[in-house]
Design an enzyme around this catalytic site. Structure first.
Site, mmCIF file in Angstrom:
data_model
loop_
_atom_site.group_PDB
_atom_site.id
_atom_site.type_symbol
_atom_site.label_atom_id
_atom_site.label_comp_id
_atom_site.label_asym_id
_atom_site.label_seq_id
_atom_site.Cartn_x
_atom_site.Cartn_y
_atom_site.Cartn_z
ATOM 1 N N ASP A 37 -2.524 5.917 -8.527
ATOM 2 C CA ASP A 37 -1.158 5.883 -7.991
ATOM 3 C C ASP A 37 -0.339 6.908 -8.759
ATOM 4 O O ASP A 37 -0.786 7.436 -9.785
ATOM 5 C CB ASP A 37 -0.538 4.478 -8.144
ATOM 6 N N ASP A 62 -1.478 11.942 -7.268
ATOM 7 C CA ASP A 62 -0.561 12.226 -6.168
ATOM 8 C C ASP A 62 -1.422 12.762 -5.032
ATOM 9 O O ASP A 62 -2.001 13.848 -5.146
ATOM 10 C CB ASP A 62 0.476 13.264 -6.616
ATOM 11 N N VAL A 63 -1.491 12.006 -3.956
ATOM 12 C CA VAL A 63 -2.454 12.343 -2.898
ATOM 13 C C VAL A 63 -2.124 13.655 -2.184
ATOM 14 O O VAL A 63 -2.962 14.181 -1.453
ATOM 15 C CB VAL A 63 -2.578 11.194 -1.856
ATOM 16 N N ASN A 89 -4.588 4.410 1.120
ATOM 17 C CA ASN A 89 -3.482 3.471 1.337
ATOM 18 C C ASN A 89 -2.122 4.063 1.001
ATOM 19 O O ASN A 89 -1.109 3.606 1.555
ATOM 20 C CB ASN A 89 -3.741 2.218 0.482
ATOM 21 N N TYR A 156 7.292 9.042 10.313
ATOM 22 C CA TYR A 156 6.298 8.042 9.873
ATOM 23 C C TYR A 156 5.343 7.695 11.018
ATOM 24 O O TYR A 156 4.111 7.666 10.839
ATOM 25 C CB TYR A 156 7.048 6.806 9.387
ATOM 26 N N LYS A 160 1.288 8.209 11.085
ATOM 27 C CA LYS A 160 0.354 7.087 11.185
ATOM 28 C C LYS A 160 -0.482 7.159 12.470
ATOM 29 O O LYS A 160 -1.639 6.725 12.483
ATOM 30 C CB LYS A 160 1.111 5.764 11.080
ATOM 31 N N THR A 191 5.402 -6.874 1.402
ATOM 32 C CA THR A 191 5.197 -6.236 0.095
ATOM 33 C C THR A 191 6.518 -5.933 -0.605
ATOM 34 O O THR A 191 6.513 -5.418 -1.729
ATOM 35 C CB THR A 191 4.440 -4.898 0.249
HETATM 36 P P1 NAI Z 1 4.407 0.143 -1.239
HETATM 37 O O1 NAI Z 1 5.575 1.050 -1.261
HETATM 38 O O2 NAI Z 1 4.523 -1.214 -1.857
HETATM 39 O O3 NAI Z 1 3.136 0.860 -1.889
HETATM 40 C C1 NAI Z 1 2.819 2.185 -1.591
HETATM 41 C C2 NAI Z 1 2.214 2.818 -2.812
HETATM 42 O O4 NAI Z 1 1.934 4.191 -2.512
HETATM 43 C C3 NAI Z 1 3.191 2.802 -4.016
HETATM 44 O O5 NAI Z 1 2.565 2.241 -5.138
HETATM 45 C C4 NAI Z 1 3.521 4.264 -4.210
HETATM 46 O O6 NAI Z 1 3.744 4.637 -5.575
HETATM 47 C C5 NAI Z 1 2.291 4.958 -3.635
HETATM 48 N N1 NAI Z 1 2.573 6.350 -3.300
HETATM 49 C C6 NAI Z 1 3.663 6.868 -2.693
HETATM 50 N N2 NAI Z 1 3.575 8.192 -2.621
HETATM 51 C C7 NAI Z 1 2.396 8.534 -3.201
HETATM 52 C C8 NAI Z 1 1.729 9.756 -3.419
HETATM 53 N N3 NAI Z 1 2.266 10.933 -3.054
HETATM 54 N N4 NAI Z 1 0.523 9.737 -4.019
HETATM 55 C C9 NAI Z 1 -0.027 8.560 -4.407
HETATM 56 N N5 NAI Z 1 0.564 7.375 -4.245
HETATM 57 C C10 NAI Z 1 1.753 7.370 -3.631
HETATM 58 O O7 NAI Z 1 3.995 0.018 0.280
HETATM 59 P P2 NAI Z 1 3.035 -1.023 1.029
HETATM 60 O O8 NAI Z 1 3.901 -1.889 1.834
HETATM 61 O O9 NAI Z 1 2.078 -1.623 0.098
HETATM 62 O O10 NAI Z 1 2.281 -0.034 2.020
HETATM 63 C C11 NAI Z 1 0.986 0.464 1.758
HETATM 64 C C12 NAI Z 1 0.505 1.216 2.966
HETATM 65 O O11 NAI Z 1 0.550 0.353 4.108
HETATM 66 C C13 NAI Z 1 1.339 2.448 3.309
HETATM 67 O O12 NAI Z 1 0.510 3.469 3.764
HETATM 68 C C14 NAI Z 1 2.218 1.934 4.439
HETATM 69 O O13 NAI Z 1 2.649 2.961 5.275
HETATM 70 C C15 NAI Z 1 1.276 0.974 5.147
HETATM 71 N N6 NAI Z 1 1.953 -0.026 5.942
HETATM 72 C C16 NAI Z 1 2.753 -0.984 5.345
HETATM 73 C C17 NAI Z 1 3.387 -1.913 6.132
HETATM 74 C C18 NAI Z 1 4.265 -2.976 5.562
HETATM 75 O O14 NAI Z 1 4.895 -3.719 6.337
HETATM 76 N N7 NAI Z 1 4.354 -3.141 4.248
HETATM 77 C C19 NAI Z 1 3.245 -1.914 7.605
HETATM 78 C C20 NAI Z 1 2.373 -0.897 8.097
HETATM 79 C C21 NAI Z 1 1.750 0.007 7.291
#
Ligand code: NAI
Length: 250
Positions: A37, A62-63, A89, A156, A160, A191
């Site tokens: 992360d 950083d992806v 993710n 977004y 996706k 989350t």
């Molecule tokens: P979150 O914000 O809690 O976690 C996302 C993580 O990605 C964070 O730890 C962040 O530091 C990391 N991140 C951000 N930019 C980054 C980068 N450039 N390189 C590496 N890491 C990076 O979000 P959540 O809710 O856990 O979401 C995870 C995935 O699920 C995301 O792809 C999101 O789009 C997808 N998603 C989430 C939904 C929701 O309702 N929570 C619904 C649909 C999809």
């Protein structure tokens, strides 16, 4: 129970939310986990992986940076024998109406959510091909398809939907080498991230529109990822597994 003993799984964005829940569930099923992360919380997740009896390799990643992705894949190869399972993710979802999105905003969302998925996939595929085995799971979003409840997310949604297209075509390229690549398509998952970009009224409306009548738990999404990460899922590739409490049905 799915047995991932002797498998190595790499999870991006594993410092919190769905990524964290996935890293922990993978460890509970026996996998060693490369916890990556941009946020320092990845260290705590690494400790929690080890509490579950698995080995954790914790790396800043950083992806959007392909060189970093390759370096982490190389470390995983050197220290753990290579990545068998990749979970793409990491994601960002800034709520912005079309009028508010400038070129930089657009590019950032595409870079993290879509290009990041490509970067990490490209970093691990050579090793997977050498070993003749791999499982890649990409986290898409219901917002990439039916978006009745998800306005102000056009960058977004595009990223996706792109993840699903990428998954389907890459599945054909990877299949001959024993590598599957699938997507999971979450609805609203609790989350805390949605609360950062949506008002309580918007969250309430999305829950009301969900037939199951609640947000999903990160662990419910993680269990879908774990299935697609398993050996018994060998005949599933290019698929999108919807985990959304039915929101895209109505
Ligand atoms: P979150 O914000 O809690 O976690 C996302 C993580 O990605 C964070 O730890 C962040 O530091 C990391 N991140 C951000 N930019 C980054 C980068 N450039 N390189 C590496 N890491 C990076 O979000 P959540 O809710 O856990 O979401 C995870 C995935 O699920 C995301 O792809 C999101 O789009 C997808 N998603 C989430 C939904 C929701 O309702 N929570 C619904 C649909 C999809």
């Amino acid at each position: 129970m799915i047995d991932l003993t002797d498998r190595v799984a790499m999870v991006t964005g594993a410092g919190r939310g769905i990524g964290k829940a996935t890293a922990l569930l993978l460890a509970e099923q026996g996998a060693d986990v490369v916890v990556t992360d941009v946020v320092p919380e990845r260290e705590d997740v690494g400790d929690a992986v080890e509490d579950r009896g698995a080995t954790a390799l914790v790396r800043e990643l950083d992806v959007t940076d392909p060189a970093q992705a390759r370096a982490v894949a190389d470390d995983a190869e050197a220290e753990l024998g290579g990545v068998d399972v990749l979970v793409n993710n990491a994601g960002i979802f800034p709520a912005q109406s079309l009028d508010e999105i400038d070129h930089e905003d657009w590019q950032r969302v595409i870079d993290v959510n879509l290009t990041g998925t490509f970067n990490c996939t490209s970093a691990v595929v050579p090793g997977m091909r050498d070993r003749g085995y791999g499982r890649i799971v990409n986290v898409s979003s219901a917002a990439g398809g039916r978006v009745g409840w998800a306005g102000s997310l056009s960058h977004y949604a595009a990223s996706k939907a792109g993840v699903v297209g990428f998954t389907r075509s890459a599945a054909i390229d990877l299949a001959p080498d024993g590598i599957t690549i699938n997507a999971v398509v979450p609805g609203m998952i609790d989350t805390g991230a949605a609360e950062e970009v949506s008002s309580p009224e918007e969250i309430e409306a999305a829950v009301a529109a969900t037939p199951v009548g609640r947000q999903g738990e990160p662990e419910e999404l993680a269990s879908a990822v774990v299935y697609l990460s398993s050996e018994p899922a060998a005949f599933v590739t290019g698929a999108s597994l919807v985990v959304d409490g039915g929101i895209t049905l109505v």
